[in-house]
Design an enzyme around this catalytic site. Structure first.
Site, PDB file in Angstrom:
ATOM      1  N   HIS A  20       0.840  -1.206   0.000  1.00  0.00           N
ATOM      2  CA  HIS A  20       0.000   0.000   0.000  1.00  0.00           C
ATOM      3  C   HIS A  20       0.874   1.256   0.000  1.00  0.00           C
ATOM      4  CE1 HIS A  20      -3.779  -2.085   0.719  1.00  0.00           C
ATOM      5  NE2 HIS A  20      -3.128  -2.845   1.588  1.00  0.00           N
ATOM      6  N   LYS A  21       1.923   1.223   0.820  1.00  0.00           N
ATOM      7  CA  LYS A  21       2.793   2.400   0.934  1.00  0.00           C
ATOM      8  C   LYS A  21       3.577   2.620  -0.355  1.00  0.00           C
ATOM      9  CE  LYS A  21       3.376   2.331   5.935  1.00  0.00           C
ATOM     10  NZ  LYS A  21       4.330   2.280   7.045  1.00  0.00           N
ATOM     11  N   GLU A  60      12.142  -1.197  16.566  1.00  0.00           N
ATOM     12  CA  GLU A  60      11.445   0.105  16.621  1.00  0.00           C
ATOM     13  C   GLU A  60      11.101   0.416  18.074  1.00  0.00           C
ATOM     14  OE1 GLU A  60       8.441   0.888  13.613  1.00  0.00           O
ATOM     15  OE2 GLU A  60       9.191  -0.808  12.461  1.00  0.00           O
ATOM     16  N   ASP A 113       7.272   6.226   9.961  1.00  0.00           N
ATOM     17  CA  ASP A 113       6.612   5.598  11.085  1.00  0.00           C
ATOM     18  C   ASP A 113       5.308   6.349  11.236  1.00  0.00           C
ATOM     19  OD1 ASP A 113       6.493   3.575  12.989  1.00  0.00           O
ATOM     20  OD2 ASP A 113       6.954   4.975  14.598  1.00  0.00           O
ATOM     21  N   SER A 114       4.261   5.599  11.387  1.00  0.00           N
ATOM     22  CA  SER A 114       2.963   6.247  11.433  1.00  0.00           C
ATOM     23  C   SER A 114       2.061   5.501  12.383  1.00  0.00           C
ATOM     24  CB  SER A 114       2.362   6.272  10.027  1.00  0.00           C
ATOM     25  OG  SER A 114       2.303   4.968   9.504  1.00  0.00           O
ATOM     26  N   PHE A 129      -6.203   0.186   4.798  1.00  0.00           N
ATOM     27  CA  PHE A 129      -5.703  -0.852   5.699  1.00  0.00           C
ATOM     28  C   PHE A 129      -5.774  -0.334   7.136  1.00  0.00           C
ATOM     29  CE2 PHE A 129      -1.460   0.953   6.721  1.00  0.00           C
ATOM     30  CZ  PHE A 129      -1.402   1.976   5.787  1.00  0.00           C
ATOM     31  N   TYR A 141      -6.341   1.051  10.560  1.00  0.00           N
ATOM     32  CA  TYR A 141      -7.451   1.682  11.278  1.00  0.00           C
ATOM     33  C   TYR A 141      -8.381   2.475  10.353  1.00  0.00           C
ATOM     34  CZ  TYR A 141      -4.512   0.608  15.348  1.00  0.00           C
ATOM     35  OH  TYR A 141      -3.772  -0.028  16.313  1.00  0.00           O
ATOM     36  N   ASP A 142      -8.161   2.401   9.042  1.00  0.00           N
ATOM     37  CA  ASP A 142      -8.973   3.179   8.101  1.00  0.00           C
ATOM     38  C   ASP A 142     -10.493   3.005   8.302  1.00  0.00           C
ATOM     39  OD1 ASP A 142      -7.104   4.677   6.656  1.00  0.00           O
ATOM     40  OD2 ASP A 142      -6.610   3.001   5.346  1.00  0.00           O
TER      41      ASP A 142
HETATM   42  P1  IMP Z   1       3.650   1.547  10.423  1.00  0.00           P
HETATM   43  O1  IMP Z   1       4.039   2.983  10.300  1.00  0.00           O
HETATM   44  O2  IMP Z   1       3.621   0.838   9.118  1.00  0.00           O
HETATM   45  O3  IMP Z   1       4.417   0.841  11.473  1.00  0.00           O
HETATM   46  O4  IMP Z   1       2.142   1.548  10.844  1.00  0.00           O
HETATM   47  C1  IMP Z   1       1.749   1.659  12.177  1.00  0.00           C
HETATM   48  C2  IMP Z   1       0.332   1.273  12.368  1.00  0.00           C
HETATM   49  O5  IMP Z   1      -0.505   2.387  12.094  1.00  0.00           O
HETATM   50  C3  IMP Z   1      -0.175   0.096  11.531  1.00  0.00           C
HETATM   51  O6  IMP Z   1      -0.847  -0.796  12.371  1.00  0.00           O
HETATM   52  C4  IMP Z   1      -1.140   0.675  10.580  1.00  0.00           C
HETATM   53  O7  IMP Z   1      -2.245  -0.123  10.467  1.00  0.00           O
HETATM   54  C5  IMP Z   1      -1.516   2.004  11.201  1.00  0.00           C
HETATM   55  N1  IMP Z   1      -1.574   2.972  10.117  1.00  0.00           N
HETATM   56  C6  IMP Z   1      -0.562   3.707   9.601  1.00  0.00           C
HETATM   57  N2  IMP Z   1      -1.008   4.432   8.551  1.00  0.00           N
HETATM   58  C7  IMP Z   1      -2.314   4.105   8.406  1.00  0.00           C
HETATM   59  C8  IMP Z   1      -3.313   4.508   7.470  1.00  0.00           C
HETATM   60  O8  IMP Z   1      -3.104   5.279   6.526  1.00  0.00           O
HETATM   61  N3  IMP Z   1      -4.516   3.948   7.632  1.00  0.00           N
HETATM   62  C9  IMP Z   1      -4.791   3.084   8.621  1.00  0.00           C
HETATM   63  N4  IMP Z   1      -3.918   2.672   9.504  1.00  0.00           N
HETATM   64  C10 IMP Z   1      -2.670   3.185   9.401  1.00  0.00           C
END
Ligand code: IMP
Length: 202
Positions: free
Chosen positions: A11-12, A43, A73-74, A156, A158-159
């Site tokens: 997705h990313k 992490e 990181d998100s 994906f 929490y969307d």
């Molecule tokens: P990471 O940055 O890939 O480690 O994501 C951290 C968590 O945040 C994951 O469980 C993702 O499901 C959630 N997350 C990050 N970006 C999104 C998004 O755009 N939509 C929904 N969930 C997100």
């Protein structure tokens, strides 16, 4: 220049490739696999930027001269939960938790505190490190509300439970293009792309 992403999340990769193309930049986007894989990174930082930089710096040790390592990181932050799950978003319900487990844990936690305010935001911190070790971080946030009943099939994580401010659909009910317009990752990525374009004209 080639961009190497410290992720294998399709997705990313898709989102970034589409946005670069839209900005008129023909930059090849590859993953860490093209550099022999992602080095082991724990992490364990308490900030999104800390984790993003840690991953980008680890990958940058393997870069060719014209390469740039990019890591993000998100996560989602619920205001009523003191901004949890935050950096723990991916493993909120445990180390091997699925997206659905994490989402359900978030809803359970919010239900438990009985605070009617389910305001929250997605945050994305995008770290770029080039082969010389130069570091930059780009931040994007998307504010809105978390809802009790998941809706939508796209995206994906929490969307399905996140409705951005000024909208009535979840980000899982939006197309990839629509979500990229307003999402935390879209905002951080546009800042990164503007910075890239700027550097290219100097
Ligand atoms: P990471 O940055 O890939 O480690 O994501 C951290 C968590 O945040 C994951 O469980 C993702 O499901 C959630 N997350 C990050 N970006 C999104 C998004 O755009 N939509 C929904 N969930 C997100």
């Amino acid at each position: 220049m080639r961009l190497y992403l410290a992720t294998s999340n399709p997705h990313k990769i898709e989102e970034l490739q589409a946005m670069l193309e839209e900005a008129g930049l023909s930059i090849e986007v590859l993953t860490a696999d093209a550099l022999g894989g992602m080095p082991e990174v724990v992490e364990d930082q308490d900030s999104f930027s800390g984790n993003a930089l840690k991953k980008a710096k680890a990958l940058a040790t393997r870069l060719p001269e014209d390469g740039m390592a990019l890591a993000d990181d998100s996560g989602i932050c619920a205001v009523a939960l003191d901004h949890a799950p935050g950096v723990y978003s991916a493993r909120y319900a445990g180390e091997n938790a699925s997206d659905l487990d994490n989402l359900n844990k978030l809803l359970d936690e919010l239900d438990e505190i009985e605070d009617p305010n389910w305001a929250g935001y997605f945050a994305c911190h995008l770290a770029a490190v080039d082969a010389s070790g130069q570091e930059s971080v780009f931040v994007g946030e998307c504010h809105g509300n978390i809802i009790r009943q998941p809706r939508g099939e796209n995206g994906f994580g929490y969307d399905p439970v996140f409705v951005p401010e000024g909208h009535d659909r979840t980000t899982a009910e939006m197309s990839q293009e629509e979500k990229a317009e307003l999402s935390h990752r879209g905002i951080a990525t546009r800042k990164f792309i503007a910075w890239l374009k700027d550097g290219m004209t100097v």
